[in-house]
Design a protein around this motif. Structure first.
Motif, PDB file in Angstrom:
ATOM      1  N   UNK A 145       8.385   7.012  -7.638  1.00  0.00           N
ATOM      2  CA  UNK A 145       8.147   7.384  -6.447  1.00  0.00           C
ATOM      3  C   UNK A 145       8.761   6.644  -5.213  1.00  0.00           C
ATOM      4  N   UNK A 146       9.613   7.093  -4.337  1.00  0.00           N
ATOM      5  CA  UNK A 146       9.823   6.325  -3.180  1.00  0.00           C
ATOM      6  C   UNK A 146       9.860   7.024  -1.767  1.00  0.00           C
ATOM      7  N   UNK A 169      -0.414  -8.826   2.911  1.00  0.00           N
ATOM      8  CA  UNK A 169      -0.489  -7.176   2.988  1.00  0.00           C
ATOM      9  C   UNK A 169       0.726  -6.598   3.492  1.00  0.00           C
ATOM     10  N   UNK A 170       1.102  -5.468   2.857  1.00  0.00           N
ATOM     11  CA  UNK A 170       2.262  -4.675   3.244  1.00  0.00           C
ATOM     12  C   UNK A 170       2.266  -3.208   3.060  1.00  0.00           C
ATOM     13  N   UNK A 171       2.803  -2.523   4.145  1.00  0.00           N
ATOM     14  CA  UNK A 171       2.830  -1.097   4.021  1.00  0.00           C
ATOM     15  C   UNK A 171       1.823  -0.641   5.349  1.00  0.00           C
ATOM     16  N   UNK A 179       6.258   2.673  -3.679  1.00  0.00           N
ATOM     17  CA  UNK A 179       4.624   2.416  -3.254  1.00  0.00           C
ATOM     18  C   UNK A 179       3.978   2.259  -4.634  1.00  0.00           C
ATOM     19  N   UNK A 180       4.534   2.697  -5.822  1.00  0.00           N
ATOM     20  CA  UNK A 180       4.056   2.939  -7.242  1.00  0.00           C
ATOM     21  C   UNK A 180       3.622   4.179  -7.453  1.00  0.00           C
ATOM     22  N   UNK A 181       2.842   4.488  -8.481  1.00  0.00           N
ATOM     23  CA  UNK A 181       2.324   5.811  -8.730  1.00  0.00           C
ATOM     24  C   UNK A 181       0.603   6.074  -8.577  1.00  0.00           C
ATOM     25  N   UNK A 182       0.032   4.898  -8.111  1.00  0.00           N
ATOM     26  CA  UNK A 182      -1.378   5.069  -7.947  1.00  0.00           C
ATOM     27  C   UNK A 182      -1.831   5.706  -6.508  1.00  0.00           C
ATOM     28  N   UNK A 238       0.777  -1.108   0.027  1.00  0.00           N
ATOM     29  CA  UNK A 238      -0.028   0.081  -0.010  1.00  0.00           C
ATOM     30  C   UNK A 238       0.889   1.348   0.026  1.00  0.00           C
ATOM     31  N   UNK A 239       0.369   2.356  -0.193  1.00  0.00           N
ATOM     32  CA  UNK A 239       1.004   3.770  -0.181  1.00  0.00           C
ATOM     33  C   UNK A 239       1.666   4.110   1.041  1.00  0.00           C
ATOM     34  N   UNK A 240       1.164   3.579   2.114  1.00  0.00           N
ATOM     35  CA  UNK A 240       2.144   3.723   3.497  1.00  0.00           C
ATOM     36  C   UNK A 240       3.390   2.923   3.489  1.00  0.00           C
ATOM     37  N   UNK A 241       3.928   2.184   2.394  1.00  0.00           N
ATOM     38  CA  UNK A 241       5.063   1.380   2.567  1.00  0.00           C
ATOM     39  C   UNK A 241       6.508   2.227   2.500  1.00  0.00           C
ATOM     40  N   UNK A 242       7.335   1.746   3.048  1.00  0.00           N
ATOM     41  CA  UNK A 242       8.698   2.333   2.674  1.00  0.00           C
ATOM     42  C   UNK A 242       9.343   1.821   1.266  1.00  0.00           C
ATOM     43  N   UNK A 243      10.107   2.659   0.646  1.00  0.00           N
ATOM     44  CA  UNK A 243      10.612   2.078  -0.626  1.00  0.00           C
ATOM     45  C   UNK A 243       9.660   2.726  -1.758  1.00  0.00           C
TER      46      UNK A 243
END
Length: 323
Positions: A236-237, A175-177, A151-154, A144-149
């Protein structure tokens, strides 16, 4: 005992994963995670050569006889590592679980299948998870967007991404993030996941090889203490907030290109943060889960606490809500 499709199919005791982390996924951490009944991943490219990876696998086996895996992240590069040779090292060493990330792992899947290796692929969107399922991976780990590293662009947070993926996937999903404790574990399973992956939380354990000052900074930080870099580059990172990450964001906002920040974001500078404890030496990955981390336990203590508290949450708190 929390039993899920993931624990059954991947042969681990608890539905908790320590994903591959550059410079961090080494024998001591991975073995400690395995000994506690969770699944840890060595990071292949942390090792300079495939032969070094073979030796690190041997070191890990000297510390535990429980299951562990190897992460192999494949990214575009001007001078790419010898990925095929790393795959050979993984197979020759008898590893039975691989975490793939970055580019499509399909070219290597026949070799993994022939060796009886299960593949858990990391992805950041439902469409990528479906593609991974289609090409034949055994499970996906969805960030998910909360993750480190990366998270993709969505920009889709876990509360939406996890159930959206669970609705259409037939294979086990991790599930991660933004997950750091029993509440995150229970919530993820309620949303349809078969387990959780944690990175930032495992950074901040006693067996993690990073400098103590970095661990103490994670404890001191809140969920507000990250920066999103490379937004303008659509790569994004999420990294820890520090002097360097703020400078990178400023350069990007002023119209800078990757060449303008290349030296600031070099891997060598980031490694100095972890090795030397110089918090402003470079960028270093950390997720929003920092806001949920308040101590530096051993991996055994962390996993035992998460599982026991999760069981209590399910039996007591959630049970009380049913009339």
């Amino acid at each position: 005992m929390l039993r899920t499709r993931f624990t059954e199919e991947f042969g681990v005791e608890h539905p908790i994963v320590q994903g591959g982390m550059m410079w961090v996924g080494r024998a001591e951490l991975v073995a400690a995670v395995a000994e506690a009944g969770a699944l840890g991943f060595l990071t292949a490219l942390t090792q300079p050569t495939p032969d070094d990876l073979r030796r690190e696998i041997d070191r890990t086996r000297a510390l535990t006889d429980k299951p562990f895996g190897v992460n192999l992240t494949i990214l575009p590069s001007i001078n790419p590592p010898p990925y095929g040779e790393y795959v050979e090292a993984i197979i020759d060493s008898g590893i039975k679980i691989v975490e793939t990330a970055g580019s499509n792992p399909e070219p290597f899947l026949p070799y993994y299948r022939e060796a009886g290796i299960k593949v858990l692929h990391k992805c950041t969107s439902v469409r990528h998870a479906l593609k991974a399922q289609k090409i034949g991976v055994d499970g996906v780990s969805i960030d998910g967007f909360e993750c480190a590293g990366h998270p993709g662009e969505d920009d889709i947070p876990g509360l939406i991404l996890i159930p959206a993926a669970a609705r259409v996937l037939d294979i086990p999903m991790i599930a991660s993030g933004g997950i750091a404790d029993a509440r995150g574990l229970v919530a993820a399973m309620a949303l349809g996941a078969d387990g959780v992956n944690m990175g930032t939380r495992f950074l901040c354990t006693r067996e993690s090889c990073i400098d103590q000052k970095v661990k103490e900074q994670i404890v001191a930080n809140s969920e507000l203490d990250t920066q999103l870099i490379f937004r303008t580059l659509r790569n994004t990172a999420r990294v820890a907030d520090n002097e360097i990450s703020r400078k990178v964001v400023e350069i990007e906002k002023a119209g800078g290109t990757f060449e303008d920040v290349r030296e600031l974001v070099s891997g060598a500078r980031g490694r100095r943060v972890f090795d030397e404890g110089d918090l402003d030496a470079g960028i270093w990955s950390a997720g929003l889960a920092q806001g949920l981390i308040h101590d530096i336990p051993s991996c055994g203590e962390l996993i035992e606490r998460m599982v026991s508290e999760a069981e209590e949450l399910i039996r007591a708190r959630l049970g009380e809500l049913i009339a």
